[in-house]
Design a protein around this motif. Sequence first.
Motif: not given
Length: 299
Positions: A81, A166, A195-197, A206, A210, A214, A217, A235
């Motif tokens: 990430t 998230h 969106l930071d998952a 999720l 999503f 978003w 992601t 994504w």
Amino acid sequence: MDALASAEFAPAEAPGGRINLNPGTLGRPSRRVCAAIAAFGEEERQAWPLGQYGRGREAIHAARLRAAAIWGAAPAITAGTTQTLNLLLLNLTVHLAAQRTQPAGRDGTAPLQVLTTGHEHEGGIAGFERHPRWSVRYLPEEALADPALAGEIARRERPALLLLSHITWTEGRRLPVEAIRAAVRGASPETWTVLDAAQSLGLAALPEGFADNWDFTVASAHKWLSGPSGTGLLWRSARGRSAGPLCWSGHALDPDAEQGGDEQAGGQDFSRLCGLEAALALYAEAGIAAAQAESARRA
């Protein structure tokens, strides 16, 4: 929690007794993941460049298919990430600066504002804090419980970007990200969304839709999925794809992929892609319920 892919729900997969209770650190790959990396072989690593690329292409294609089967949409296979958001920051700086008109800052440039929370990991938000073309607006705590308040802030300030975790790394709190996103986009339709998952992928479902709702992601695969270090997923929505690829140079590893331009090109450790494929296969077998049960047992 012991790393997900070490599969305490499949004890034979655990390579040792050490466990990782901190989701902010690297997990521990399972025996299956380690074996997949080792099976890549010294010959392919050292003396057969075309073999490395070919096997890497097979693995990245298989990993995408497995991810699509699990989450309902195919991602790009990326780094973790932090690195992906670093590239995305640079991508958006160019793309949005060319499109937006905002009051000039003190240095004469037009600032791009990101709306976020005080619970974001440095790997996600620090680039925006440090980049001279961006300013950061932190939502008050009340707005995390009252998305309408976030919408009012967005209506007044028209942020270029909304960036939300998230699940927060500070408290492990699951934010009402869909409600906040809907409120912000309702008030400021031009705002882009991320969106930071990183802290949730593999451990929590999720948000529904999503991949379409978003623009971006982003998630790491070396945490709750316990894939190899330096692997992750990205994504993009249809709108997100219009911002252009993350990687500008080199020939895409898989040029036929819809998001092939987001995936690392050129020489690299292709064995990690084989490890990621193995991690996703193991996760698909175990399922999220097993991961949640193991997390609770280890807590």
